[in-house]
Design a protein around this motif. Structure first.
Motif, PDB file in Angstrom:
ATOM      1  N   ALA A   1       0.829  -1.203   0.000  1.00 41.64           N
ATOM      2  CA  ALA A   1       0.000   0.000   0.000  1.00 41.64           C
ATOM      3  C   ALA A   1       0.867   1.257   0.000  1.00 41.64           C
ATOM      4  CB  ALA A   1      -0.926  -0.007   1.212  1.00 41.64           C
ATOM      5  N   VAL A   2       1.922   1.233   0.792  1.00 46.01           N
ATOM      6  CA  VAL A   2       2.792   2.407   0.920  1.00 46.01           C
ATOM      7  C   VAL A   2       4.243   1.958   0.811  1.00 46.01           C
ATOM      8  CG1 VAL A   2       3.465   4.359   2.382  1.00 46.01           C
ATOM      9  CG2 VAL A   2       1.145   3.425   2.552  1.00 46.01           C
ATOM     10  N   ILE A   3       5.019   2.651  -0.005  1.00 47.46           N
ATOM     11  CA  ILE A   3       6.443   2.325  -0.111  1.00 47.46           C
ATOM     12  C   ILE A   3       7.193   3.152   0.932  1.00 47.46           C
ATOM     13  CG2 ILE A   3       8.465   2.310  -1.627  1.00 47.46           C
ATOM     14  CD1 ILE A   3       6.399   1.992  -3.962  1.00 47.46           C
ATOM     15  N   ASP A   4       7.396   2.521   2.078  1.00 47.54           N
ATOM     16  CA  ASP A   4       8.026   3.229   3.202  1.00 47.54           C
ATOM     17  C   ASP A   4       9.410   2.629   3.470  1.00 47.54           C
ATOM     18  OD1 ASP A   4       7.443   0.788   4.275  1.00 47.54           O
ATOM     19  OD2 ASP A   4       5.898   1.513   5.650  1.00 47.54           O
ATOM     20  N   ASP A   5       9.994   3.025   4.596  1.00 45.47           N
ATOM     21  CA  ASP A   5      11.340   2.533   4.930  1.00 45.47           C
ATOM     22  C   ASP A   5      11.382   1.017   5.037  1.00 45.47           C
ATOM     23  OD1 ASP A   5      12.398   5.046   4.906  1.00 45.47           O
ATOM     24  OD2 ASP A   5      12.437   5.290   7.095  1.00 45.47           O
ATOM     25  N   SER A   6      10.289   0.409   5.517  1.00 46.07           N
ATOM     26  CA  SER A   6      10.309  -1.049   5.683  1.00 46.07           C
ATOM     27  C   SER A   6      10.386  -1.745   4.323  1.00 46.07           C
ATOM     28  CB  SER A   6       9.095  -1.531   6.487  1.00 46.07           C
ATOM     29  OG  SER A   6       7.929  -1.491   5.697  1.00 46.07           O
ATOM     30  N   ILE A   7       9.726  -1.169   3.318  1.00 51.07           N
ATOM     31  CA  ILE A   7       9.777  -1.764   1.973  1.00 51.07           C
ATOM     32  C   ILE A   7      11.156  -1.528   1.349  1.00 51.07           C
ATOM     33  CG2 ILE A   7       8.824  -1.616  -0.376  1.00 51.07           C
ATOM     34  CD1 ILE A   7       6.937  -3.010   1.618  1.00 51.07           C
ATOM     35  N   ARG A   8      11.698  -0.326   1.564  1.00 52.06           N
ATOM     36  CA  ARG A   8      13.045  -0.050   1.032  1.00 52.06           C
ATOM     37  C   ARG A   8      14.078  -0.983   1.674  1.00 52.06           C
ATOM     38  NH1 ARG A   8      10.648   5.211   0.444  1.00 52.06           N
ATOM     39  NH2 ARG A   8      10.837   5.677   2.658  1.00 52.06           N
ATOM     40  N   ALA A   9      13.941  -1.224   2.976  1.00 47.88           N
ATOM     41  CA  ALA A   9      14.870  -2.131   3.665  1.00 47.88           C
ATOM     42  C   ALA A   9      14.684  -3.564   3.160  1.00 47.88           C
ATOM     43  CB  ALA A   9      14.634  -2.069   5.178  1.00 47.88           C
ATOM     44  N   LEU A  10      13.430  -3.941   2.943  1.00 45.58           N
ATOM     45  CA  LEU A  10      13.151  -5.292   2.433  1.00 45.58           C
ATOM     46  C   LEU A  10      13.826  -5.504   1.080  1.00 45.58           C
ATOM     47  CD1 LEU A  10      11.604  -8.028   2.392  1.00 45.58           C
ATOM     48  CD2 LEU A  10       9.623  -6.787   1.480  1.00 45.58           C
ATOM     49  N   ALA A  11      13.720  -4.508   0.197  1.00 46.17           N
ATOM     50  CA  ALA A  11      14.322  -4.632  -1.143  1.00 46.17           C
ATOM     51  C   ALA A  11      15.841  -4.804  -1.029  1.00 46.17           C
ATOM     52  CB  ALA A  11      13.976  -3.409  -1.993  1.00 46.17           C
ATOM     53  N   LEU A  12      16.469  -4.049  -0.144  1.00 43.75           N
ATOM     54  CA  LEU A  12      17.926  -4.178   0.032  1.00 43.75           C
ATOM     55  C   LEU A  12      18.285  -5.562   0.586  1.00 43.75           C
ATOM     56  CD1 LEU A  12      18.828  -0.646   1.484  1.00 43.75           C
ATOM     57  CD2 LEU A  12      19.173  -1.476  -0.858  1.00 43.75           C
ATOM     58  N   ASP A  13      17.483  -6.034   1.534  1.00 45.87           N
ATOM     59  CA  ASP A  13      17.727  -7.374   2.098  1.00 45.87           C
ATOM     60  C   ASP A  13      17.548  -8.452   1.032  1.00 45.87           C
ATOM     61  OD1 ASP A  13      18.241  -6.250   4.552  1.00 45.87           O
ATOM     62  OD2 ASP A  13      16.311  -6.816   5.445  1.00 45.87           O
ATOM     63  N   LEU A  14      16.573  -8.253   0.158  1.00 40.90           N
ATOM     64  CA  LEU A  14      16.355  -9.235  -0.913  1.00 40.90           C
ATOM     65  C   LEU A  14      17.583  -9.296  -1.827  1.00 40.90           C
ATOM     66  CD1 LEU A  14      12.612  -8.600  -1.888  1.00 40.90           C
ATOM     67  CD2 LEU A  14      13.537 -10.609  -0.716  1.00 40.90           C
ATOM     68  N   PHE A  15      18.140  -8.124  -2.164  1.00 39.95           N
ATOM     69  CA  PHE A  15      19.362  -8.128  -2.989  1.00 39.95           C
ATOM     70  C   PHE A  15      20.512  -8.809  -2.245  1.00 39.95           C
ATOM     71  CE2 PHE A  15      17.662  -4.543  -5.692  1.00 39.95           C
ATOM     72  CZ  PHE A  15      17.776  -5.220  -6.895  1.00 39.95           C
ATOM     73  N   ASP A  16      20.705  -8.454  -0.985  1.00 37.55           N
ATOM     74  CA  ASP A  16      21.796  -9.071  -0.206  1.00 37.55           C
ATOM     75  C   ASP A  16      21.666 -10.591  -0.214  1.00 37.55           C
ATOM     76  OD1 ASP A  16      22.885  -6.684   0.466  1.00 37.55           O
ATOM     77  OD2 ASP A  16      22.205  -6.679   2.546  1.00 37.55           O
ATOM     78  N   THR A  17      20.440 -11.046   0.019  1.00 32.51           N
ATOM     79  CA  THR A  17      20.192 -12.489   0.110  1.00 32.51           C
ATOM     80  C   THR A  17      20.393 -13.145  -1.255  1.00 32.51           C
ATOM     81  OG1 THR A  17      18.590 -12.016   1.853  1.00 32.51           O
ATOM     82  CG2 THR A  17      18.489 -14.215   0.844  1.00 32.51           C
ATOM     83  N   MET A  18      19.867 -12.491  -2.292  1.00 33.65           N
ATOM     84  CA  MET A  18      19.980 -13.031  -3.648  1.00 33.65           C
ATOM     85  C   MET A  18      21.440 -13.147  -4.085  1.00 33.65           C
ATOM     86  SD  MET A  18      18.533 -11.345  -7.140  1.00 33.65           S
ATOM     87  CE  MET A  18      20.054 -10.478  -7.515  1.00 33.65           C
ATOM     88  N   TYR A  19      22.225 -12.095  -3.869  1.00 36.38           N
ATOM     89  CA  TYR A  19      23.634 -12.140  -4.280  1.00 36.38           C
ATOM     90  C   TYR A  19      24.385 -13.201  -3.477  1.00 36.38           C
ATOM     91  CZ  TYR A  19      23.006  -7.688  -6.825  1.00 36.38           C
ATOM     92  OH  TYR A  19      22.594  -6.708  -7.683  1.00 36.38           O
TER      93      TYR A  19
END
Ligand code: NI
Length: 206
Positions: free
Chosen positions: A22-40
């Motif tokens: 619903a809202v792109i907030d800090d939690s979503i931005r942090a999630l996206a970074l964690d997804l990249f970290d995990t993926m790499y």
């Protein structure tokens, strides 16, 4: 930023539809970074939030990072993605998935898709994806809808893969732990020995 433990199939969460953001907030931005970290860290080329247990319509992809000495390539973050149209052809890729370690299967999908999504700034984007990126994005959007790549293959092959994973789980091969840069186990196992004939499916874990 963190490397998060992955959900390994079979797991009911992988069969569950994720909720729109619903809202792109800090939690979503942090999630996206964690997804990249995990993926790499896991040497994948795409990852959906559900694969780390977050039932949100967020996926990340970077299909080029291996080409250049592990330097990140073009990074995509797709929020609430929707496929608007596809090329309607039958394109076969051998796919893998970080939630299905060491399992691969030929999957037929259209070779090109046009997708509408929100980027991390909340801007609405329409973009056409081709090649590996098209395969990757379709595979990840499937995850957001509770669909996994083995749902596209024969039930015989699917059952075989599921039985293997259950056996590996029972053997304790996927005991949950938080991965870090000092993990003693090798996430790149078999990479050099692997048959490179296939297009590295979005979440190949070799
Ligand atoms: Ni996957």
């Amino acid at each position: 930023m963190a490397i998060l433990p992955l959900i390994i199939a079979p797991d009911v969460r992988l069969k569950t539809k994720s909720e729109p953001v619903a809202v792109i907030d800090d939690s979503i931005r942090a999630l996206a970074l964690d997804l990249f970290d995990t993926m790499y860290h896991e040497r994948g080329i795409g990852l959906a939030a559900v694969q780390v247990g977050e039932l949100k319509r967020v996926l990340v992809a970077d299909v080029n990072w291996r080409d250049d000495d592990d330097t990140p390539g073009k990074q995509y973050i797709l929020i609430n993605p929707e496929i608007l149209e596809d090329s309607g052809d039958d394109h076969v890729y051998k796919e893998g998935c970080l939630s299905f370690p060491d399992q691969f299967a030929d999957v037929v999908r259209p070779s090109t898709v046009r997708v509408k999504y929100l980027n991390i700034k909340g801007e609405s984007i329409e973009e056409t994806f081709e090649g590996i990126l098209a395969t990757c994005i379709q595979h990840e959007i499937d995850h957001l809808n509770g669909i996994v790549f083995v749902d596209h293959i024969s039930s015989v092959k699917r059952d075989m893969i599921t039985r293997k994973l259950i056996k590996m789980k029972k053997a304790g091969m996927f005991e949950p732990h938080v991965h870090g840069p000092n993990c003693s186990h090798d996430h790149d196992h078999g990479h050099d020995d692997h048959d490179h004939e296939h297009v590295h499916g979005e979440n190949c874990n070799h």
